[in-house]
Design a protein around this motif. Structure first.
Motif, PDB file in Angstrom:
ATOM      1  N   PHE A  86      31.069  30.816  52.496  1.00 13.68           N
ATOM      2  CA  PHE A  86      32.688  31.310  52.264  1.00 13.68           C
ATOM      3  C   PHE A  86      32.891  32.753  53.369  1.00 13.68           C
ATOM      4  CE2 PHE A  86      29.750  35.149  51.559  1.00 13.68           C
ATOM      5  CZ  PHE A  86      30.002  35.888  51.743  1.00 13.68           C
ATOM      6  N   ASP A  87      34.184  32.041  53.449  1.00 19.88           N
ATOM      7  CA  ASP A  87      35.023  32.629  54.189  1.00 19.88           C
ATOM      8  C   ASP A  87      35.670  34.165  54.132  1.00 19.88           C
ATOM      9  OD1 ASP A  87      34.931  31.194  56.015  1.00 19.88           O
ATOM     10  OD2 ASP A  87      36.617  29.798  54.686  1.00 19.88           O
ATOM     11  N   VAL A  88      35.254  34.503  52.671  1.00 17.07           N
ATOM     12  CA  VAL A  88      36.600  36.160  52.467  1.00 17.07           C
ATOM     13  C   VAL A  88      35.699  36.675  51.338  1.00 17.07           C
ATOM     14  CG1 VAL A  88      38.258  37.314  51.752  1.00 17.07           C
ATOM     15  CG2 VAL A  88      38.851  35.372  53.391  1.00 17.07           C
ATOM     16  N   ILE A 108      44.605  38.242  51.105  1.00 10.91           N
ATOM     17  CA  ILE A 108      43.565  37.503  51.489  1.00 10.91           C
ATOM     18  C   ILE A 108      43.712  36.552  53.298  1.00 10.91           C
ATOM     19  CG2 ILE A 108      42.842  35.161  50.794  1.00 10.91           C
ATOM     20  CD1 ILE A 108      42.351  35.463  47.920  1.00 10.91           C
ATOM     21  N   ARG A 109      45.260  35.926  53.071  1.00  6.87           N
ATOM     22  CA  ARG A 109      45.846  35.299  53.718  1.00  6.87           C
ATOM     23  C   ARG A 109      45.978  35.606  55.564  1.00  6.87           C
ATOM     24  NH1 ARG A 109      47.238  30.331  54.156  1.00  6.87           N
ATOM     25  NH2 ARG A 109      49.006  30.634  55.605  1.00  6.87           N
ATOM     26  N   PRO A 143      35.623  39.179  56.083  1.00 12.18           N
ATOM     27  CA  PRO A 143      37.258  39.193  55.759  1.00 12.18           C
ATOM     28  C   PRO A 143      36.960  40.269  54.225  1.00 12.18           C
ATOM     29  CG  PRO A 143      36.790  37.496  56.573  1.00 12.18           C
ATOM     30  CD  PRO A 143      36.005  37.793  56.832  1.00 12.18           C
ATOM     31  N   VAL A 144      37.556  41.096  54.072  1.00 14.07           N
ATOM     32  CA  VAL A 144      37.008  41.765  52.472  1.00 14.07           C
ATOM     33  C   VAL A 144      38.768  42.236  52.316  1.00 14.07           C
ATOM     34  CG1 VAL A 144      35.926  43.312  50.799  1.00 14.07           C
ATOM     35  CG2 VAL A 144      34.821  42.597  53.095  1.00 14.07           C
ATOM     36  N   VAL A 145      38.810  41.928  50.077  1.00 11.82           N
ATOM     37  CA  VAL A 145      40.041  42.339  50.085  1.00 11.82           C
ATOM     38  C   VAL A 145      38.923  42.973  48.606  1.00 11.82           C
ATOM     39  CG1 VAL A 145      42.002  41.556  48.533  1.00 11.82           C
ATOM     40  CG2 VAL A 145      41.343  40.088  49.928  1.00 11.82           C
ATOM     41  N   VAL A 146      39.493  43.964  48.399  1.00 18.72           N
ATOM     42  CA  VAL A 146      39.332  44.884  47.501  1.00 18.72           C
ATOM     43  C   VAL A 146      40.370  44.744  46.439  1.00 18.72           C
ATOM     44  CG1 VAL A 146      38.488  47.107  47.168  1.00 18.72           C
ATOM     45  CG2 VAL A 146      37.408  46.289  48.666  1.00 18.72           C
ATOM     46  N   MET A 147      40.057  44.729  45.130  1.00 21.71           N
ATOM     47  CA  MET A 147      40.529  45.134  43.823  1.00 21.71           C
ATOM     48  C   MET A 147      40.073  45.983  43.063  1.00 21.71           C
ATOM     49  SD  MET A 147      40.877  41.035  42.833  1.00 21.71           S
ATOM     50  CE  MET A 147      39.004  40.475  42.339  1.00 21.71           C
ATOM     51  N   ILE A 158      36.002  31.481  49.406  1.00 18.27           N
ATOM     52  CA  ILE A 158      36.577  32.486  48.781  1.00 18.27           C
ATOM     53  C   ILE A 158      36.007  33.165  47.964  1.00 18.27           C
ATOM     54  CG2 ILE A 158      37.650  34.428  47.786  1.00 18.27           C
ATOM     55  CD1 ILE A 158      40.763  32.883  48.711  1.00 18.27           C
ATOM     56  N   LEU A 159      34.903  34.011  48.088  1.00 15.06           N
ATOM     57  CA  LEU A 159      33.621  34.361  47.287  1.00 15.06           C
ATOM     58  C   LEU A 159      34.588  35.826  46.561  1.00 15.06           C
ATOM     59  CD1 LEU A 159      31.002  34.798  46.082  1.00 15.06           C
ATOM     60  CD2 LEU A 159      30.623  36.302  48.167  1.00 15.06           C
ATOM     61  N   VAL A 160      34.422  35.434  44.668  1.00 18.06           N
ATOM     62  CA  VAL A 160      35.124  36.855  44.305  1.00 18.06           C
ATOM     63  C   VAL A 160      34.515  37.617  43.038  1.00 18.06           C
ATOM     64  CG1 VAL A 160      37.064  37.047  42.160  1.00 18.06           C
ATOM     65  CG2 VAL A 160      37.364  35.080  44.010  1.00 18.06           C
ATOM     66  N   ALA A 161      33.934  38.601  43.536  1.00 17.17           N
ATOM     67  CA  ALA A 161      32.736  39.271  42.343  1.00 17.17           C
ATOM     68  C   ALA A 161      34.320  39.743  41.262  1.00 17.17           C
ATOM     69  CB  ALA A 161      31.906  40.126  43.529  1.00 17.17           C
TER      70      ALA A 161
END
Length: 150
Positions: free
Chosen positions: A54-56, A123-124, A83-87, A12-15
């Motif tokens: 990276f996967d996500v 994420i899952r 796949p992207v998770v936006v926070m 997981i790549l976290v920005a």
């Protein structure tokens, strides 16, 4: 393929530009069995994405130098299925529609503050959606004709 097993140990790549938030996310996702790479902003995330697999992508929207708004389309230009998770702590009135229109790839949105379990579930979910889409595309792809050696 067992998708449950495939979703363990994601890269997981976290920005995230807030150092404390980034550390908490990194520690929690590592506890969930994932490998985490941190980037302090979109520019650093873009550089990391060029160097490592990276996967996500998990990204904040409001960051210095390059925002998540800029980062997502740049990475999806290279990987349309990402796949992207936006926070985010702030989403403009039409923000969710804008994010969803950035492509048909899996995307989840979490408004800050959120529970770490919600992040892990998002994420899952996006990783599973990407895996199902990839499997469906492979199944639909034309197969080369068999070579007959008589």
């Amino acid at each position: 393929m067992n998708h449950a097993l495939a979703l363990d140990g994601l890269r997981i790549l976290v920005a995230e530009d807030e150092p404390l938030a980034a550390m908490v996310i990194e520690e929690a996702l590592t506890d969930y069995g994932h490998s985490v790479m941190l980037a302090a902003d979109g520019e650093e995330a873009l550089r990391l994405a060029e160097a490592v697999s990276f996967d996500v992508l998990v990204t904040d929207l409001a960051m210095p130098r390059m925002t998540g708004w800029e980062l997502i389309p740049r990475l999806r230009a290279q990987r349309p299925d990402l796949p992207v998770v936006v926070m985010t702590g702030f989403l403009p009135p039409n923000g969710e529609q804008l994010l969803q229109s950035a492509g048909g790839s899996p995307l989840a949105l979490l408004l800050k503050p959120f529970e770490i379990a919600d992040l892990a579930a998002a994420i899952r979910r996006v990783a599973a959606q990407a895996a199902h889409r990839s499997a469906a595309l492979r199944a639909a792809a034309p197969r080369p004709a068999a070579l007959s050696l008589c």
